[in-house]
Design an enzyme around this catalytic site. Structure first.
Site, PDB file in Angstrom:
ATOM      1  N   LEU A 339       0.809  -1.210   0.000  1.00 55.30           N
ATOM      2  CA  LEU A 339       0.000   0.000   0.000  1.00 55.30           C
ATOM      3  C   LEU A 339       0.845   1.265   0.000  1.00 55.30           C
ATOM      4  CD1 LEU A 339      -2.757  -0.941   2.610  1.00 55.30           C
ATOM      5  CD2 LEU A 339      -3.007  -0.829   0.128  1.00 55.30           C
ATOM      6  N   GLY A 340       2.032   1.207   0.573  1.00 58.08           N
ATOM      7  CA  GLY A 340       2.880   2.389   0.651  1.00 58.08           C
ATOM      8  C   GLY A 340       4.093   2.122   1.498  1.00 58.08           C
ATOM      9  N   GLY A 342       6.840   4.226   4.417  1.00 53.54           N
ATOM     10  CA  GLY A 342       7.139   5.403   5.226  1.00 53.54           C
ATOM     11  C   GLY A 342       8.388   5.198   6.054  1.00 53.54           C
ATOM     12  N   GLY A 343       8.586   6.056   7.054  1.00 57.49           N
ATOM     13  CA  GLY A 343       9.771   5.970   7.894  1.00 57.49           C
ATOM     14  C   GLY A 343       9.814   4.680   8.698  1.00 57.49           C
ATOM     15  N   PHE A 344       8.638   4.105   8.996  1.00 61.05           N
ATOM     16  CA  PHE A 344       8.578   2.870   9.775  1.00 61.05           C
ATOM     17  C   PHE A 344       8.953   1.668   8.926  1.00 61.05           C
ATOM     18  CE2 PHE A 344       6.737   0.507  13.345  1.00 61.05           C
ATOM     19  CZ  PHE A 344       6.515  -0.732  12.767  1.00 61.05           C
ATOM     20  N   GLY A 345       8.481   1.641   7.682  1.00 57.99           N
ATOM     21  CA  GLY A 345       8.703   0.503   6.809  1.00 57.99           C
ATOM     22  C   GLY A 345       7.608   0.466   5.761  1.00 57.99           C
ATOM     23  N   VAL A 347       3.883  -0.778   4.207  1.00 56.92           N
ATOM     24  CA  VAL A 347       2.518  -1.105   4.630  1.00 56.92           C
ATOM     25  C   VAL A 347       1.890  -2.006   3.575  1.00 56.92           C
ATOM     26  CG1 VAL A 347       0.267  -0.202   5.308  1.00 56.92           C
ATOM     27  CG2 VAL A 347       2.331   1.118   5.792  1.00 56.92           C
ATOM     28  N   LYS A 361       1.683  -2.834   8.963  1.00 55.93           N
ATOM     29  CA  LYS A 361       2.936  -2.075   8.893  1.00 55.93           C
ATOM     30  C   LYS A 361       4.075  -3.000   9.326  1.00 55.93           C
ATOM     31  CE  LYS A 361       3.009   2.136  10.558  1.00 55.93           C
ATOM     32  NZ  LYS A 361       2.788   3.278  11.477  1.00 55.93           N
ATOM     33  N   ASP A 458       3.681  14.198  15.384  1.00 56.61           N
ATOM     34  CA  ASP A 458       3.997  14.029  13.960  1.00 56.61           C
ATOM     35  C   ASP A 458       2.723  14.120  13.127  1.00 56.61           C
ATOM     36  OD1 ASP A 458       5.740  13.754  11.845  1.00 56.61           O
ATOM     37  OD2 ASP A 458       5.677  11.567  11.855  1.00 56.61           O
TER      38      ASP A 458
END
Length: 651
Positions: A339-340, A342-345, A347, A361, A458
């Site tokens: 799906l996408g 980000g900074g976490f990893g 998704v 996630k 954030d």
């Protein structure tokens, strides 16, 4: 602190040591944040000392249960002390005396706390806790030894538990049951359940049922312990209680158990050989076990991915998913389900066996802050429920894998629409105004209405998800901080967030508060209205910082220049009110920014007249830009709008 995995391995070996030192340390304790803190030398502290000191008095009831309160609301203190029924009264008093001294030290100034020894439990609170069945917080550990007949163990433990639950629930002033039984491998099982005696029979039974259902990790193990405020459950293959208190298993169970092994007579010479063998073998076995334990400890200590990095997750263990379940749901984390990122990893979209859609996630193995974010998000979001917050369904911890499982929100994130010239043309003002008000309600819940006070830290367009009806849901709580209800602000040396959304006092001095989120919300309002990112506003061929552009047009009474051209024909009065509110939220002086309570009232038209804003914070254009560029030259920190983590050095 020793990790739960290592504790589970070492617990049987060091049981005698633990029993000998039980008066000196807790097995575990929780310091609850939600009631807030008391101040030194306050009335609450005085009442707490009186209640706890009375625990060690000789008037303690013989059943090993103590309940008392002191003072008047809001400074009233309630306390409960409970010992195992099989513990002698002097030992019980000694255990409670030590715990009443130790727990306030472990949880300084906390109004509510709970701690468990091997033989007693102590808790205190500023709310009534008598006669109320509570299964949170929960502490559990299990032994590291696997059984040979998992199904056989499971059947016997289930049958024992069912009969003991009824016995404890109807146990009058004791609410206690203990059993010994023969396990399928012919070892002896020792099982105990207990409730606080003031519970009703139904509440005791329900409490035990709940905690027993939360212990799937015990399956296949030869021992496990679960403690909650109102009841506990434990089974081992060694005696941990006074067996004279154990009742016999029910006839229907006893008849199904294998007979005990028949002792074999040993002649004199053979007996000598046996003793010699025991003398040789026992020390060798102990030495081998110690060596193995030390190796395990060293390995766990060296590993960055051990359970210590997510200490505290055990309190929400009921939300844990098996890794295999999530792997199947996401088709082995296939790119087609992505799906996408980000900074976490990354998704992923997934489908559980019950057809429920989920968003997963998956923590990047290269993330430096991942475990901290992971623990933070699980512990915070699990306790929050609001229609404008994304709902956490569970998590997964297995090896190096860290997964967060959320409700699936089909319409992606806000930035996907408003920063795309083609897509934002389809998001009219009615939808945008609905999104702005929804975000405001979610923030109001975090700041004022939840039992916790949460600072998100954030808040940005990519962290606002949109459901099927375009209702906004605040997501990504990895950077969030929890405040006690009367706390005004906090300080940090680790500044996290996204460039453009950070309040000046936070970016420059490391000071954050609910007004830090208000600043970010003001930025969001201006972005939603203009359809452009905070870092720049395109006006023909010119590009300008959005806050500067908004203030210039407000001052020159040409604010309509800020409004997205695709919104022409919309209610201009409503849009201008939102611009005014947005500018109020991004004031440089913290005290000049409104609270989210006021913001919601202003958005709904219930607060009039709206105060007039002054020039917003302008530090972003000079100080932070240079500071951030230096960081990017010397570190791997990411500061663009696609990431969640920015490390800045406070000045």
């Amino acid at each position: 602190m020793i990790s739960s995995t290592l504790l589970a391995v070492l617990y049987p070996m060091f049981t005698l040591i633990a029993q000998a030192t039980a008066q000196q340390m807790f097995l575990y304790h929780f310091c609850l944040d939600s009631p807030g803190n008391y101040t030194a030398n306050s009335t609450y502290e005085t009442n707490l000392k009186v209640v706890l000191s009375s625990i060690s008095s000789n008037s303690l009831a013989e059943i090993g249960f103590y309940a008392n309160s002191k003072g008047q609301d809001p400074d009233k203190v309630y306390a409960i002390g409970l010992c195992r029924v099989d513990v002698k009264q002097d030992d019980c008093l000694g255990c409670l005396k030590n715990s009443s001294s130790l727990l306030p030290q472990l949880c300084p100034n906390r109004k509510e706390a709970i701690g468990w020894y091997d033989s007693c439990m102590l808790r205190f609170s500023n709310r009534s806790i008598f006669g109320i069945a509570e299964t949170y917080p929960q502490f559990y550990i299990w032994d590291g030894h696997n059984v040979s007949d998992e199904d056989g163990y499971k059947r016997i433990l289930q049958t024992l538990f069912d009969s003991m639950k009824s016995e404890a629930a109807s146990g009058g002033s004791h609410k206690f049951a203990a059993r010994t039984s023969i396990a399928p491998d012919l070892s002896t099982l020792y099982v105990l359940v207990q409730c606080t005696p003031e519970l009703s029979d139904v509440d005791c039974s329900n409490c035990l049922t709940i905690i027993y259902s939360r212990t799937p990790q015990f399956v296949g193990k030869d021992g496990g312990i679960t403690y909650t405020p109102s009841c506990n459950y434990r089974f081992q293959t060694y005696p941990f209680f006074n067996v004279t208190y154990a009742t016999s298993p029910p006839p229907f169970l006893a008849s199904s158990l294998p007979p005990p092994p028949v002792p074999i007579a040993i002649a004199g010479k053979e007996r000598k050989k046996t003793r010699t063998a025991i003398v040789i073998v026992v020390p060798s076995v102990i030495a081998m076990m110690l060596t193995i334990s030390i190796c395990i400890f060293v390995r766990i200590k060296k590993s960055k991915d051990n359970f210590e990095t997510v200490e505290g997750i055990k309190s929400v263990e009921s939300l844990r998913y098996d890794f295999s379940t999530i792997r199947t749901a996401t088709n082995n984390f296939s790119d087609a389900n992505k799906l996408g990122k980000g900074g976490f990893g990354i998704v992923y979209k997934g489908n559980l066996l019950n057809e429920q859609k989920i968003a997963v996630k998956r923590l990047s193995k290269n993330s430096q802050q991942g475990d901290l974010e992971f623990k933070n998000e699980v512990l915070l979001v699990a306790k929050l429920q609001h229609r404008n917050l994304v709902r956490l369904l569970g998590f997964c911890l297995e090896g190096n894998e860290r997964l967060l499982i959320y409700e699936f929100v089909p319409n992606r994130s806000l930035d996907y629409y408003i920063f795309d010239p083609m897509k934002r043309a389809h998001i009219n003002w009615e939808w945008r105004y609905k999104i702005i008000r929804g975000i405001a309600r979610g923030l109001l819940y975090l700041h004022e209405d939840s039992r916790l006070r949460i600072i998100h830290r954030d808040l940005k367009a990519s962290n606002i998800l949109l459901d099927a009806e375009m209702n906004p849901k605040i997501s990504d709580f990895g950077m969030a901080r929890m405040f006690v209800l009367d706390q005004i602000e906090g300080n940090t040396n680790r500044i996290v967030g996204t460039y453009g959304y950070m309040a000046p006092e936070y970016a420059m001095l490391g000071q954050f508060s609910i007004k830090s989120d208000v600043f970010s919300f003001g930025v969001l309002i201006l972005e939603v209205l203009s359809g452009q990112k905070i870092t720049h506003f395109h006006d023909g061929e010119n590009s300008e910082y959005l806050l500067s552009y908004a203030w210039k047009n407000w001052r020159e009474e040409t604010t309509s220049n800020l409004i997205d051209p695709t919104l022409s024909g919309g209610p201009i009065t409503e849009m201008l009110r939102c611009i005014k509110i947005g500018l109020l939220c991004v004031q440089e002086n913290v005290s000049d920014r409104p609270s989210m309570t006021s913001v919601v009232l202003m958005l709904n038209g219930n607060l009039d007249p709206i105060p007039t804003p002054t020039q917003p914070a302008s530090f972003m254009q000079s100080n932070i830009v240079s500071s951030t560029s230096v960081q990017n030259d010397n570190s791997s920190s990411v500061t663009n709008n696609e990431a969640s983590i920015t490390e800045l050095c406070p000045r």
